[in-house]
Write an enzyme that holds these catalytic residues in place. Structure first.
Site, PDB file in Angstrom:
ATOM      1  N   GLY A   1      36.819  99.711 -39.768  1.00 61.00           N
ATOM      2  CA  GLY A   1      38.050  99.831 -40.173  1.00 61.00           C
ATOM      3  C   GLY A   1      38.762  98.420 -41.777  1.00 61.00           C
ATOM      4  O   GLY A   1      37.515  97.700 -41.576  1.00 61.00           O
ATOM      5  N   LYS A   2      39.553  98.334 -40.669  1.00 68.60           N
ATOM      6  CA  LYS A   2      40.629  97.361 -41.957  1.00 68.60           C
ATOM      7  C   LYS A   2      39.951  95.565 -41.162  1.00 68.60           C
ATOM      8  O   LYS A   2      39.781  94.219 -41.615  1.00 68.60           O
ATOM      9  CB  LYS A   2      41.714  96.974 -42.069  1.00 68.60           C
ATOM     10  CG  LYS A   2      42.725  97.360 -42.962  1.00 68.60           C
ATOM     11  CD  LYS A   2      43.889  97.356 -43.996  1.00 68.60           C
ATOM     12  CE  LYS A   2      44.946  98.080 -42.993  1.00 68.60           C
ATOM     13  NZ  LYS A   2      45.147  99.327 -43.024  1.00 68.60           N
TER      14      LYS A   2
ATOM     15  N   ASP B   1      50.552 103.238 -35.631  1.00 74.14           N
ATOM     16  CA  ASP B   1      49.049 103.035 -36.802  1.00 74.14           C
ATOM     17  C   ASP B   1      48.860 104.964 -36.921  1.00 74.14           C
ATOM     18  O   ASP B   1      47.607 104.534 -36.488  1.00 74.14           O
ATOM     19  CB  ASP B   1      48.231 102.434 -36.514  1.00 74.14           C
ATOM     20  CG  ASP B   1      47.288 101.881 -37.977  1.00 74.14           C
ATOM     21  OD1 ASP B   1      47.682 101.955 -38.790  1.00 74.14           O
ATOM     22  OD2 ASP B   1      45.796 101.404 -37.693  1.00 74.14           O
TER      23      ASP B   1
HETATM   24  P1  ATP Z   1      42.191 100.685 -38.939  1.00 78.22           P
HETATM   25  O1  ATP Z   1      41.973  99.997 -40.480  1.00 78.22           O
HETATM   26  O2  ATP Z   1      42.305 101.941 -39.226  1.00 78.22           O
HETATM   27  O3  ATP Z   1      43.249  99.557 -38.828  1.00 78.22           O
HETATM   28  P2  ATP Z   1      40.055  99.083 -37.428  1.00 78.22           P
HETATM   29  O4  ATP Z   1      39.509  98.241 -37.701  1.00 78.22           O
HETATM   30  O5  ATP Z   1      41.470  99.203 -36.002  1.00 78.22           O
HETATM   31  O6  ATP Z   1      40.564 100.540 -37.971  1.00 78.22           O
HETATM   32  P3  ATP Z   1      39.059 101.184 -35.543  1.00 78.22           P
HETATM   33  O7  ATP Z   1      40.040 102.449 -35.685  1.00 78.22           O
HETATM   34  O8  ATP Z   1      39.600 100.971 -34.557  1.00 78.22           O
HETATM   35  O9  ATP Z   1      39.362 100.088 -36.310  1.00 78.22           O
HETATM   36  O10 ATP Z   1      38.328 101.813 -35.406  1.00 78.22           O
HETATM   37  C1  ATP Z   1      37.426 101.800 -37.172  1.00 78.22           C
HETATM   38  C2  ATP Z   1      35.981 103.543 -37.314  1.00 78.22           C
HETATM   39  O11 ATP Z   1      35.932 102.730 -36.181  1.00 78.22           O
HETATM   40  C3  ATP Z   1      36.977 104.792 -36.377  1.00 78.22           C
HETATM   41  O12 ATP Z   1      38.236 105.330 -37.597  1.00 78.22           O
HETATM   42  C4  ATP Z   1      36.299 105.403 -35.814  1.00 78.22           C
HETATM   43  O13 ATP Z   1      35.718 106.457 -37.107  1.00 78.22           O
HETATM   44  C5  ATP Z   1      35.208 104.990 -35.072  1.00 78.22           C
HETATM   45  N1  ATP Z   1      35.408 104.029 -33.722  1.00 78.22           N
HETATM   46  C6  ATP Z   1      37.149 103.502 -33.055  1.00 78.22           C
HETATM   47  N2  ATP Z   1      36.728 103.713 -32.113  1.00 78.22           N
HETATM   48  C7  ATP Z   1      35.320 104.327 -31.632  1.00 78.22           C
HETATM   49  C8  ATP Z   1      35.235 104.592 -29.847  1.00 78.22           C
HETATM   50  N3  ATP Z   1      35.771 104.264 -29.278  1.00 78.22           N
HETATM   51  N4  ATP Z   1      34.059 105.993 -30.213  1.00 78.22           N
HETATM   52  C9  ATP Z   1      33.357 106.113 -31.768  1.00 78.22           C
HETATM   53  N5  ATP Z   1      33.551 105.786 -32.935  1.00 78.22           N
HETATM   54  C10 ATP Z   1      35.232 105.082 -33.136  1.00 78.22           C
END
Ligand code: ATP
Length: 334
Positions: free
Chosen positions: A43-44, A156
């Protein structure tokens, strides 16, 4: 073909992934305790890998979050602190956390193997019905009701943050507490972040946010799941945000011809400009569309628009990932 099971997820022995743990950030390298595997998503803010705890052989997900900027460490500490308070079958559980002093912190999370909800429902073998949508929306509301009961706002809520527990069952979990905040109704909380398609008017206007802010996003998610159309999407982020503040949307598209009035009523009671007038999570759970899932239509919905929506979001995520890498100082050779 995969039909969403009609059983209540809780009747299937649905429990926490592991006993609640009082997680504190460990000051060491996560690789000393966990072996990293394949990438699961990004993600971001973070990249998520499969991992195995060396001492137990148990599988988890390791989320590495870049902490280059001054406040990043505090933000991850806040994510840990909030996740520690959340122990519920509909919510991703935190198992461990690490800060080894480098430019990344690591959260060890329950592994969720079914993938993102929208990615799963667009698969050709998945039969999407209004009944399936109401079963998914009920679980989203249950997860959110629990989060709100702890005086926490998710802030979010979007399709990428709803994962399926397995490839064939009907259980989902809410993830990503990176933007979540503790909420004290007596203190005015304003935020300046979120994804334009899903943010509520009060976020765009930089006004006070509250529980209703998450429920706006629930309305948008439900609208998209049923129709494949994004209610406020414009040609640019600015246009999308202008559409959000005008709160103008309709059910005129033919995609809604097959959708029940109760489903439209559910959405209408969430996409209201004044967050105090929106349904609460508890109201959602007693709304007839959610409560009487047994009465919901099993007619197969046309997923062509939803497929296009998911493909567009994949592109957007790829662009966001590149921007995140650039922010971390990577140079791109195209
Ligand atoms: P964003 O850009 O939405 O803020 P982020 O950088 O905070 O994202 P996450 O949304 O926590 O990151 O995780 C990114 C991706 O990784 C998720 O959309 C999902 O596809 C995968 N993912 C996250 N946590 C898990 C998990 N516990 N088990 C399996 N896949 C996961």
């Amino acid at each position: 073909m995969i039909y969403v099971s009609e059983a209540d997820p809780d009747e299937e022995g649905y429990d926490l992934a592991f006993e609640p743990r009082n997680v504190f950030v460990k000051r060491k390298d996560p690789k000393s305790d966990y072996k990293l595997g394949e990438e699961l998503g990004r993600g971001k803010f973070g990249i998520v890998y499969k991992c195995v705890e060396k001492k137990s052989g148990r599988q988890f997900a390791a989320k590495f979050i870049n902490t280059d900027r001054k406040d990043d460490r505090l933000a991850v500490e806040r994510e840990v602190d909030l996740m520690r308070q959340l122990q519920h079958p509909r919510i991703l559980q935190l198992y461990d956390a690490f800060d080894d002093g480098t430019s990344e912190m690591c959260l060890i999370l329950e592994l969720i193997e079914g993938g993102e909800l929208f990615e799963r429902v667009i698969c050709d073998d998945f039969v999407l019905t209004e009944k399936a949508c109401s079963i998914f929306m009920r679980q989203i509301c249950e997860g959110l009701e629990y989060i709100h009961s702890k005086n926490i706002l998710h802030l979010d809520m979007k399709p990428e943050n709803i994962l399926c527990v397995s490839r064939t069952g009907n259980r989902i979990k809410l993830i990503d507490f990176g933007l979540a905040r503790k909420y004290n109704p007596k203190e005015k909380l304003q935020i300046l972040f979120g994804t334009p398609e899903f943010v509520a008017p009060e976020v765009v206007n930089y006004e006070e946010v509250g529980f209703g802010t998450d429920l706006w996003a629930v309305g948008v998610i439900c609208y998209i799941l049923l129709s494949g159309l994004s209610p406020f999407m414009g040609d640019s982020d600015l246009e999308t945000m202008a559409n959000v503040t005008s709160t103008k949307y309709d059910f005129d598209d033919e995609a809604f011809d097959a959708i029940s009035e109760e489903a439209k009523d559910f959405i209408s009671k969430l996409l209201l400009p004044d967050m105090r007038k929106r349904m609460t999570t508890t109201d959602c759970l007693t709304h007839p569309w959610i409560k009487s899932t047994k009465r919901r239509s099993m007619a197969v919905l046309d997923k062509s628009k939803l497929k296009k929506f998911v493909i567009r979001r994949r592109w957007q995520k790829a662009v966001n990932a590149i921007l995140a890498l650039k922010r971390m100082g990577a140079t791109l050779k195209l």
